[in-house]
Design a protein around this motif. Structure first.
Motif, mmCIF file in Angstrom:
data_model
loop_
_atom_site.group_PDB
_atom_site.id
_atom_site.type_symbol
_atom_site.label_atom_id
_atom_site.label_comp_id
_atom_site.label_asym_id
_atom_site.label_seq_id
_atom_site.Cartn_x
_atom_site.Cartn_y
_atom_site.Cartn_z
ATOM 1 N N TYR A 130 0.849 -1.189 0.000
ATOM 2 C CA TYR A 130 0.000 0.000 0.000
ATOM 3 C C TYR A 130 0.887 1.243 0.000
ATOM 4 O O TYR A 130 1.581 1.530 0.968
ATOM 5 C CB TYR A 130 -0.947 0.047 1.200
ATOM 6 C CG TYR A 130 -1.961 1.174 1.058
ATOM 7 C CD1 TYR A 130 -3.063 1.008 0.246
ATOM 8 C CD2 TYR A 130 -1.766 2.401 1.677
ATOM 9 C CE1 TYR A 130 -3.974 2.053 0.056
ATOM 10 C CE2 TYR A 130 -2.671 3.448 1.495
ATOM 11 C CZ TYR A 130 -3.774 3.261 0.687
ATOM 12 O OH TYR A 130 -4.672 4.288 0.484
ATOM 13 N N GLY A 222 -4.672 4.901 -2.889
ATOM 14 C CA GLY A 222 -5.869 5.716 -2.783
ATOM 15 C C GLY A 222 -5.929 6.705 -3.927
ATOM 16 O O GLY A 222 -5.080 6.717 -4.820
ATOM 17 N N SER A 225 -4.066 10.722 -2.238
ATOM 18 C CA SER A 225 -2.728 10.787 -1.656
ATOM 19 C C SER A 225 -1.856 11.805 -2.386
ATOM 20 O O SER A 225 -2.210 12.315 -3.448
ATOM 21 C CB SER A 225 -2.076 9.402 -1.704
ATOM 22 O OG SER A 225 -2.780 8.497 -0.878
ATOM 23 N N LEU A 248 -8.330 2.469 -4.399
ATOM 24 C CA LEU A 248 -9.354 2.610 -3.362
ATOM 25 C C LEU A 248 -9.853 4.056 -3.393
ATOM 26 O O LEU A 248 -9.191 4.970 -2.905
ATOM 27 C CB LEU A 248 -8.777 2.257 -1.986
ATOM 28 C CG LEU A 248 -8.167 0.853 -1.871
ATOM 29 C CD1 LEU A 248 -7.661 0.601 -0.451
ATOM 30 C CD2 LEU A 248 -9.169 -0.211 -2.274
ATOM 31 N N GLN A 251 -9.788 7.317 -0.773
ATOM 32 C CA GLN A 251 -8.816 7.025 0.284
ATOM 33 C C GLN A 251 -7.511 7.776 0.042
ATOM 34 O O GLN A 251 -7.148 8.070 -1.092
ATOM 35 C CB GLN A 251 -8.539 5.518 0.346
ATOM 36 C CG GLN A 251 -9.752 4.693 0.721
ATOM 37 C CD GLN A 251 -10.320 5.081 2.073
ATOM 38 O OE1 GLN A 251 -9.615 5.056 3.081
ATOM 39 N NE2 GLN A 251 -11.593 5.446 2.106
ATOM 40 N N HIS A 254 -3.609 7.633 4.784
ATOM 41 C CA HIS A 254 -4.194 7.055 5.992
ATOM 42 C C HIS A 254 -5.507 6.393 5.584
ATOM 43 O O HIS A 254 -6.577 7.002 5.614
ATOM 44 C CB HIS A 254 -4.396 8.127 7.068
ATOM 45 C CG HIS A 254 -3.112 8.727 7.526
ATOM 46 N ND1 HIS A 254 -2.225 8.055 8.331
ATOM 47 C CD2 HIS A 254 -2.542 9.932 7.266
ATOM 48 C CE1 HIS A 254 -1.165 8.812 8.564
ATOM 49 N NE2 HIS A 254 -1.324 9.951 7.918
ATOM 50 N N VAL A 255 -5.406 5.129 5.227
ATOM 51 C CA VAL A 255 -6.496 4.421 4.561
ATOM 52 C C VAL A 255 -7.457 3.795 5.568
ATOM 53 O O VAL A 255 -7.070 3.463 6.697
ATOM 54 C CB VAL A 255 -5.895 3.336 3.635
ATOM 55 C CG1 VAL A 255 -5.114 2.308 4.444
ATOM 56 C CG2 VAL A 255 -6.954 2.662 2.779
ATOM 57 N N ASP A 256 -8.703 3.639 5.153
ATOM 58 C CA ASP A 256 -9.689 2.929 5.963
ATOM 59 C C ASP A 256 -9.277 1.461 6.074
ATOM 60 O O ASP A 256 -9.099 0.781 5.056
ATOM 61 C CB ASP A 256 -11.075 3.040 5.309
ATOM 62 C CG ASP A 256 -12.141 2.313 6.093
ATOM 63 O OD1 ASP A 256 -12.364 1.107 5.800
ATOM 64 O OD2 ASP A 256 -12.740 2.915 6.987
ATOM 65 N N LEU A 259 -11.573 -1.271 4.302
ATOM 66 C CA LEU A 259 -11.401 -1.342 2.851
ATOM 67 C C LEU A 259 -10.081 -2.014 2.490
ATOM 68 O O LEU A 259 -10.023 -2.851 1.582
ATOM 69 C CB LEU A 259 -11.449 0.061 2.256
ATOM 70 C CG LEU A 259 -12.792 0.785 2.255
ATOM 71 C CD1 LEU A 259 -12.632 2.188 1.692
ATOM 72 C CD2 LEU A 259 -13.823 0.001 1.458
#
Length: 273
Positions: A130, A222, A225, A248, A251, A254-256, A259
């Motif tokens: 990620y 995301g 970003s 995603l 996003q 700082h991703v959920d 998800l």
């Protein structure tokens, strides 16, 4: 033991330690049962940063959350900061907890996971990333500025220099950063940024070398970003031949965690995302 009790026990946090090749003691936390997924946290983080992610995956996988050297309860390195030692740490944990279904890295941890797959493809079955901040686009700050701030104990200045360049923010901008509930934790962990940036600065500022990564790879990003993150993802996606990419929407860095867990679980189990 009933199935309910067994499941509840599987979700209890466990832990372990291994000694890396240079003698550094590396610790990790484990939650869940099933195929093993080793997870690497980002800069300023620790194994604790991955607990929300593990909560969504523990029914299906054994999630092993490493503390990178100098982070959490892992020791500071017995050797100068270098990617080779980070790889040795990761492989020592893989050896202790394997066989491995997948290696996952978030942010700085994604860079380390990528380098591990490049160095030891026979040890990694699948690679999930990620938003790795690769030096090909990442504006690495001047290490001398970071070391000066560290030597003088100016942790907040160190953090600002590492994350904003010069650290020359207006009072309003600084106040906004300080409103983040995680800001005190980030400041407390600011010393870890010095070896982190030293490791990143020692990597090749290219992506062509990653064409040799042969394991199935999933790159997740995301849509909100920083441009340098998204530019690096574009370059990496063009370099690794056996790579799938998932965006995603909505996003950022700082991703959920829910998800992210869905995407990671689908990849680790060969389900469609």
């Amino acid at each position: 033991m009933s199935d309910t009790t067994s499941a509840r026990t599987d979700h209890l946090l466990r832990g372990g330690r291994v000694r890396s090749a240079d003698g550094t003691m590396i610790s990790y936390l484990t939650r869940g049962s099933g195929p093993v997924v080793v997870c690497l946290h980002g800069g300023l983080g620790s194994a604790l940063s991955l607990l929300p992610l593990s909560a969504h995956l523990a029914d299906e996988y054994e999630i092993v959350m490493m503390n990178l050297r100098g982070h959490g309860t892992s020791q500071w390195g017995q050797s100068p900061p270098a990617i080779a030692h980070e790889i040795e740490d990761i492989l020592a944990v893989v050896e202790a907890v394997g066989p491995l279904r997948a290696l996952f890295g978030y942010s700085y941890g994604a860079v380390l996971a990528l380098e591990t797959a490049l160095a030891a493809p026979q040890r990694i079955n699948k690679l999930a990333l990620y938003e790795p901040p690769l030096p090909v686009t990442y504006p690495i700050p001047d290490p001398a500025l970071l070391e000066t701030a560290l030597a003088s104990g100016d942790y907040e200045q160190l953090l600002l220099t590492a994350t904003t360049g010069s650290g020359g923010l207006s009072p309003t901008e600084l106040a906004a950063l300080r409103e983040d509930p995680l800001w005190p934790s980030k400041v407390a962990h600011a010393p870890t940024l010095v070896p982190t940036m030293q490791v990143l600065a020692g990597l090749q500022p290219t992506v062509e070398q990653y064409a040799a990564v042969s394991v199935p790879t999933k790159l997740m990003v995301g849509t909100t970003s920083a441009p340098y993150i998204l530019e690096a993802a574009d370059l990496l996606a063009g370099a690794i031949p056996n790579l799938t990419r998932e965006v995603l929407h909505g996003q950022g860095h700082h991703v959920d965690h829910q998800l992210l867990s869905r995407s990671l679980a689908a990849f680790a189990s060969d389900r469609a995302a």
